[in-house]
Design an enzyme around this catalytic site. Sequence first.
Site, short mmCIF file in Angstrom:
data_model
loop_
_atom_site.label_atom_id
_atom_site.label_comp_id
_atom_site.label_asym_id
_atom_site.label_seq_id
_atom_site.Cartn_x
_atom_site.Cartn_y
_atom_site.Cartn_z
N ASP A 1 0.85 -1.19 0.00
CA ASP A 1 0.00 0.00 0.00
C ASP A 1 0.89 1.24 0.00
OD1 ASP A 1 -3.22 0.53 0.95
OD2 ASP A 1 -1.81 2.21 1.14
N HIS B 1 -10.36 -5.23 -3.28
CA HIS B 1 -9.02 -5.53 -2.78
C HIS B 1 -9.09 -5.95 -1.33
CE1 HIS B 1 -9.86 -1.21 -2.51
NE2 HIS B 1 -9.20 -1.21 -1.36
N HIS C 1 -6.96 -5.92 2.11
CA HIS C 1 -5.81 -5.36 2.82
C HIS C 1 -5.28 -6.44 3.76
CE1 HIS C 1 -6.86 -0.92 2.25
NE2 HIS C 1 -8.01 -1.48 1.97
P1 AMP Z 1 -9.84 1.31 0.29
O1 AMP Z 1 -10.11 2.47 1.19
O2 AMP Z 1 -10.18 -0.01 0.94
O3 AMP Z 1 -10.45 1.47 -1.08
O4 AMP Z 1 -8.26 1.26 0.13
C1 AMP Z 1 -7.59 1.80 -0.96
C2 AMP Z 1 -6.12 1.69 -0.63
O5 AMP Z 1 -5.38 1.83 -1.83
C3 AMP Z 1 -5.63 2.76 0.33
O6 AMP Z 1 -5.07 2.12 1.48
C4 AMP Z 1 -4.57 3.50 -0.48
O7 AMP Z 1 -3.47 3.92 0.30
C5 AMP Z 1 -4.18 2.47 -1.52
N1 AMP Z 1 -3.64 2.99 -2.76
C6 AMP Z 1 -4.19 3.93 -3.56
N2 AMP Z 1 -3.43 4.15 -4.64
C7 AMP Z 1 -2.38 3.29 -4.53
C8 AMP Z 1 -1.24 3.01 -5.33
N3 AMP Z 1 -1.02 3.66 -6.50
N4 AMP Z 1 -0.35 2.09 -4.92
C9 AMP Z 1 -0.56 1.43 -3.76
N5 AMP Z 1 -1.62 1.63 -2.95
C10 AMP Z 1 -2.52 2.56 -3.33
#
Ligand code: AMP
Length: 116
Positions: free
Chosen positions: A31, A101, A103
């Site tokens: 992340d 996704h 986590h």
């Molecule tokens: P969610 O709130 O469950 O949709 O989580 C989205 C996650 O994607 C967040 O923890 C962000 O920090 C992560 N994220 C967004 N863009 C990227 C990226 N380009 N590379 C890695 N993680 C990302």
Amino acid sequence: MTEETIFSKIIRKEIPADIVYEDGLVTAFRDINPQAPTHILIIPNKLIPTVNDVKPEDELVLGRLFVVAAKIAVEEGIAESGYRLIINCNKDGGQEVFHLHMHILGGRKLGPMLSS
Ligand code: AMP
């Protein structure tokens, strides 16, 4: 209509990411804004926007998310200490990227499951 997100670009290697695992079904990468020492996202290569869009034919790929989570936990050294798997859905769930996704968070004692 199903719109691609930045995660599709990561899968296709069009933008950089710290990819820790990939196969024909799923991709896992760190992340960009880690909330714990280990914070990795595991995503289906196929675009499924939210859990609401899951179909019976997705069982294989969704099962793979867990298989890969367990493998990553061992590799990250957090299998025994423990970790948390989270899948957010839509606004109230806090979903920001509409490409389903999982986590995987660990490497420290995590706080209560819900902060509010
Ligand atoms: P969610 O709130 O469950 O949709 O989580 C989205 C996650 O994607 C967040 O923890 C962000 O920090 C992560 N994220 C967004 N863009 C990227 C990226 N380009 N590379 C890695 N993680 C990302």
